[in-house]
Design an enzyme around this catalytic site. Structure first.
Site, PDB file in Angstrom:
ATOM      1  N   ASN A  46      -3.739  -7.055   1.875  1.00 55.96           N
ATOM      2  CA  ASN A  46      -2.562  -6.371   1.641  1.00 55.96           C
ATOM      3  C   ASN A  46      -1.407  -7.140   1.844  1.00 55.96           C
ATOM      4  O   ASN A  46      -1.056  -8.205   3.669  1.00 55.96           O
ATOM      5  CB  ASN A  46      -2.828  -5.314   3.362  1.00 55.96           C
ATOM      6  CG  ASN A  46      -3.317  -4.013   2.285  1.00 55.96           C
ATOM      7  OD1 ASN A  46      -4.301  -4.241   1.771  1.00 55.96           O
ATOM      8  ND2 ASN A  46      -3.332  -2.900   3.051  1.00 55.96           N
ATOM      9  N   VAL A  47      -0.393  -7.218   1.383  1.00 59.79           N
ATOM     10  CA  VAL A  47       1.197  -7.699   1.888  1.00 59.79           C
ATOM     11  C   VAL A  47       1.983  -6.730   1.441  1.00 59.79           C
ATOM     12  O   VAL A  47       2.369  -5.623   0.736  1.00 59.79           O
ATOM     13  CB  VAL A  47       1.256  -9.313   1.415  1.00 59.79           C
ATOM     14  CG1 VAL A  47       2.630  -9.562   1.254  1.00 59.79           C
ATOM     15  CG2 VAL A  47      -0.319  -9.621   0.598  1.00 59.79           C
ATOM     16  N   GLY A  75      -1.207  -9.758   5.408  1.00 67.77           N
ATOM     17  CA  GLY A  75      -1.505 -10.687   4.586  1.00 67.77           C
ATOM     18  C   GLY A  75       0.277 -11.405   4.333  1.00 67.77           C
ATOM     19  O   GLY A  75       0.087 -12.615   4.391  1.00 67.77           O
ATOM     20  N   ASP A 117      -1.272   3.638   1.460  1.00 69.35           N
ATOM     21  CA  ASP A 117      -1.784   2.954   1.997  1.00 69.35           C
ATOM     22  C   ASP A 117      -1.478   3.733   4.032  1.00 69.35           C
ATOM     23  O   ASP A 117      -0.270   4.020   3.699  1.00 69.35           O
ATOM     24  CB  ASP A 117      -0.715   1.582   2.037  1.00 69.35           C
ATOM     25  CG  ASP A 117      -1.104   0.537   3.083  1.00 69.35           C
ATOM     26  OD1 ASP A 117      -2.395   0.441   3.681  1.00 69.35           O
ATOM     27  OD2 ASP A 117      -0.934  -0.178   3.537  1.00 69.35           O
ATOM     28  N   HIS A 118      -2.867   3.206   4.461  1.00 65.60           N
ATOM     29  CA  HIS A 118      -2.451   3.928   6.257  1.00 65.60           C
ATOM     30  C   HIS A 118      -1.933   5.398   5.808  1.00 65.60           C
ATOM     31  O   HIS A 118      -1.361   5.379   7.049  1.00 65.60           O
ATOM     32  CB  HIS A 118      -1.738   3.308   6.699  1.00 65.60           C
ATOM     33  CG  HIS A 118      -2.135   1.847   7.091  1.00 65.60           C
ATOM     34  ND1 HIS A 118      -3.178   1.468   7.843  1.00 65.60           N
ATOM     35  CD2 HIS A 118      -1.760   0.190   6.341  1.00 65.60           C
ATOM     36  CE1 HIS A 118      -3.252   0.292   8.317  1.00 65.60           C
ATOM     37  NE2 HIS A 118      -2.763  -0.682   7.710  1.00 65.60           N
ATOM     38  N   GLY A 163       3.408  -7.578   9.327  1.00 60.38           N
ATOM     39  CA  GLY A 163       5.339  -7.919  10.301  1.00 60.38           C
ATOM     40  C   GLY A 163       4.708  -9.467  10.287  1.00 60.38           C
ATOM     41  O   GLY A 163       3.648 -10.199  10.003  1.00 60.38           O
ATOM     42  N   THR A 187       5.228  -6.696   4.663  1.00 59.81           N
ATOM     43  CA  THR A 187       6.426  -7.315   5.062  1.00 59.81           C
ATOM     44  C   THR A 187       7.538  -8.116   4.621  1.00 59.81           C
ATOM     45  O   THR A 187       8.558  -8.079   5.084  1.00 59.81           O
ATOM     46  CB  THR A 187       6.440  -7.256   6.412  1.00 59.81           C
ATOM     47  OG1 THR A 187       6.093  -6.748   7.675  1.00 59.81           O
ATOM     48  CG2 THR A 187       7.223  -7.732   7.140  1.00 59.81           C
ATOM     49  N   HIS A 244      -5.816  -7.188   6.225  1.00 60.62           N
ATOM     50  CA  HIS A 244      -4.386  -6.561   6.309  1.00 60.62           C
ATOM     51  C   HIS A 244      -3.426  -7.817   6.593  1.00 60.62           C
ATOM     52  O   HIS A 244      -4.096  -8.668   7.830  1.00 60.62           O
ATOM     53  CB  HIS A 244      -4.406  -4.946   7.188  1.00 60.62           C
ATOM     54  CG  HIS A 244      -5.065  -3.918   6.377  1.00 60.62           C
ATOM     55  ND1 HIS A 244      -4.132  -2.970   6.314  1.00 60.62           N
ATOM     56  CD2 HIS A 244      -6.432  -3.596   5.990  1.00 60.62           C
ATOM     57  CE1 HIS A 244      -4.739  -2.124   5.947  1.00 60.62           C
ATOM     58  NE2 HIS A 244      -5.833  -2.217   5.397  1.00 60.62           N
TER      59      HIS A 244
END
Length: 283
Positions: free
Chosen positions: A228-229, A208, A82-83, A179, A231, A206
């Site tokens: 995407n989840v 989520g 990711d990222h 976040g 935090t 992103h």
């Protein structure tokens, strides 16, 4: 898993208005929680490793960790980088057996972003690895946003990177943030619709953790096939572990503590999976 399996799955999901969730994981414990939730929800998931996790553990060890968990679970767990802003990190993850990588050139010029993405796509092709690219900005994590124009993905830029670099899926800036956020993010559904009409590849949402369920479902109907989840997963992990340690710090022992922490993380993951699988009547 067969070569290119995830690419086929995401293309099918966009056509069928379905969505897979990628959960950021940090170690074997939160990965177990994700796997347990996937089996309970009866759906595949993506386990995503953020670059600091890869730097600490190596992409090789992360892949072995997923392989070990996968042997005990029924639902597919696809491993995703990711990222990553590093082409070399993406290449190493591909070599080590990742199913998917994200090359994030969103902070670069469009020309540089296209060049980075094209290089990773070419490298991933023979391995059948899915490549995610990003245009626009996902707010949070010290990303500086000056105006709507600054973070919203340009339709022209999205079309350009897809046509020139051929990524398999596209993350686009449409108002979401990484976040926790003080209030629900304002998603620019008009721009998301314009992008979905301009390109046929599946879109990625992103941030989520803070997106209301109804907005997630609306996005899926437009063309989002990956959410995407992160935090909410690691925050739950840290809080529950902190509380468990605090009860008796001198006797704290990981195997016993994690028996209580893992189910709590699993419940959070399951809640997000249910949000994706639930379709409100008014949509």
């Amino acid at each position: 898993m067969k070569q290119g399996e995830l690419i086929t799955l995401l293309n099918t999901y966009r056509k069928e208005q379905k969505c897979i969730i990628g959960f950021n994981i940090n170690d074997i414990y939160d990965l177990q929680a994700v796997a347990l939730a996937a089996d309970e929800a009866n759906c595949p998931v993506m386990a995503m490793t953020y670059p600091p996790v890869v730097e600490l553990n190596s992409s090789f060890l992360c892949k072995k960790m997923v392989e070990g968990i996968q042997a005990k679970t029924k639902q597919p767990i696809y491993l995703h980088l990711d990222h990553s802003t590093s082409v070399d990190m993406c290449k190493q993850a591909i070599d080590d057996g990742y199913h998917s990588v994200m090359i994030d050139g969103s902070q670069k010029s469009l020309k540089e972003n296209i060049a980075m993405t094209k290089e990773v796509v070419r490298y991933a092709e023979s391995a059948g690895v899915l490549v995610e690219a990003e245009i626009g900005k996902i707010m949070g994590r010290d990303v500086v946003v000056k105006s709507d124009k600054d973070f919203l993905a340009s339709v022209e830029d999205v079309r350009a990177i897809v046509e020139e670099a051929n990524p398999h899926i596209m993350a686009v800036g449409i108002g979401t943030a990484h976040g926790f956020t003080p209030k629900a993010p304002k998603i620019h559904f008009d721009r998301l619709s314009e992008i979905a009409e301009a390109i046929s590849v599946p879109l990625v949402l992103h941030g989520g953790t803070g997106i209301p369920d109804a907005d997630i479902q609306r996005s899926i109907k437009i063309g989002v096939a990956k959410l995407n989840v992160g935090t909410i997963v690691h925050t739950t992990y840290m809080k529950e572990l902190y509380n468990a340690i605090g009860k008796d710090v001198n006797s704290a022992y990981p195997p016993y503590l994690m028996k209580d922490v893992i189910p709590t993380i699993k419940d959070v993951v399951l809640d997000r999976l249910n949000a994706v699988n639930f379709v409100p009547a008014n949509l």
